[in-house]
Design an enzyme around this catalytic site. Structure first.
Site, PDB file in Angstrom:
ATOM      1  N   VAL A 264       0.835  -1.195   0.000  1.00  0.00           N
ATOM      2  CA  VAL A 264       0.000   0.000   0.000  1.00  0.00           C
ATOM      3  C   VAL A 264       0.875   1.251   0.000  1.00  0.00           C
ATOM      4  CG1 VAL A 264      -1.788   1.280   1.226  1.00  0.00           C
ATOM      5  CG2 VAL A 264      -1.870  -1.221   1.163  1.00  0.00           C
ATOM      6  N   TYR A 265       1.909   1.247   0.817  1.00  0.00           N
ATOM      7  CA  TYR A 265       2.823   2.394   0.871  1.00  0.00           C
ATOM      8  C   TYR A 265       3.445   2.662  -0.495  1.00  0.00           C
ATOM      9  CZ  TYR A 265       6.911   5.184   2.207  1.00  0.00           C
ATOM     10  OH  TYR A 265       7.879   6.161   2.296  1.00  0.00           O
ATOM     11  N   ALA A 266       3.943   1.599  -1.138  1.00  0.00           N
ATOM     12  CA  ALA A 266       4.564   1.753  -2.459  1.00  0.00           C
ATOM     13  C   ALA A 266       3.556   2.275  -3.476  1.00  0.00           C
ATOM     14  CB  ALA A 266       5.162   0.427  -2.923  1.00  0.00           C
TER      15      ALA A 266
END
Length: 246
Positions: free
Chosen positions: A153-155
């Site tokens: 999700v962060y990426a």
């Protein structure tokens, strides 16, 4: 004789870590700096005091970049206190990691609202209000390239930032405003170190060809270059600063 006009910079998430170092460097370059922070009032005041002690100008403005009024308020404050904005550094962000199967909706929504929504609104407000010849600098991540497990999700949020960087650079070119992203690898900040064991930190450091984790100062020099006159023909780029890892 007229005095040199004030150059003004806004740094989101400027109370600590990479953001604090960027704020101090931009002030040393002659910018009046507006530092945004979400919660760390004491840290923000410390950065302001450091800048003022060195003869610079700076103020701190509290606000969550995920909120709809944060970016307009930062611009309102900067223009009222110092004048038109020349540099906007999108730095405020958050890191949460989990396997995709265990990434719940609350985590997804918060990461998107801060890391993607906050950056979008900072870029949008800059596109509307930044002075001609300005600099928009987005702090992205080399995780978009490493694709480590648990960072899905962060990426994804940072990949969206990279895409908007490329598009906005084309849209703002006629106004001589450059738009670039700096994508650090693993840098020893509170955001990165939180919750990691010594073994995990060694794992990441051992995979850096230059043999160590990054420090905030490794990133700040690149940001300072992008904010300066020598980078006037550099736009639409994502610059990975990660010790040669990817």
């Amino acid at each position: 004789m007229s005095s040199t006009p004030t150059r003004t910079a806004i740094v989101t998430g400027g109370s600590k870590g990479i953001g604090a170092e960027i704020a101090v460097r931009l002030a040393a370059m002659g910018h009046a700096v507006v530092i945004n922070y979400a919660q760390a009032t004491t840290d923000a005041e410390s950065v302001i005091n450091t800048i003022k002690a060195a003869g610079g100008k700076a103020i701190a403005v509290k606000g969550d970049v995920a909120s709809l009024d944060c970016a307009p308020n930062l611009y309102d404050t900067a223009e009222r206190e110092f004048g038109p904005v020349d540099v906007f550094v999108n730095n405020a962000g958050m890191l949460r990691q989990a396997p995709m199967a265990q990434s719940d909706d609350a985590m997804f929504d918060r990461l998107v609202s801060v890391n993607l929504g906050g950056y979008f609104r900072g870029m949008r407000e800059s596109a509307r209000r930044m002075r001609e010849g300005g600099r928009i600098i987005n702090i992205s991540t080399s995780v978009v390239g490493f694709y480590h497990p648990n960072f899905g999700v962060y990426a994804a949020t940072k990949a969206g930032v990279d895409a908007m960087t490329h598009v906005l650079a084309k849209e703002l070119g006629p106004r001589q405003i450059t738009v670039n992203a700096v994508a650090p690898g693993q840098v020893e900040t509170v955001l990165f170190l939180e919750g990691k064991t010594d073994e995990e930190l060694k794992y990441y450091a051992d995979r850096v060809p230059l043999g160590r984790l990054g420090q905030p100062k490794d990133i700040v020099g690149i940001v300072a270059f992008l904010a300066g006159p020598e980078a006037s023909w550099l736009s639409g780029q994502v610059i990975r600063v990660n010790g040669g890892g990817v």
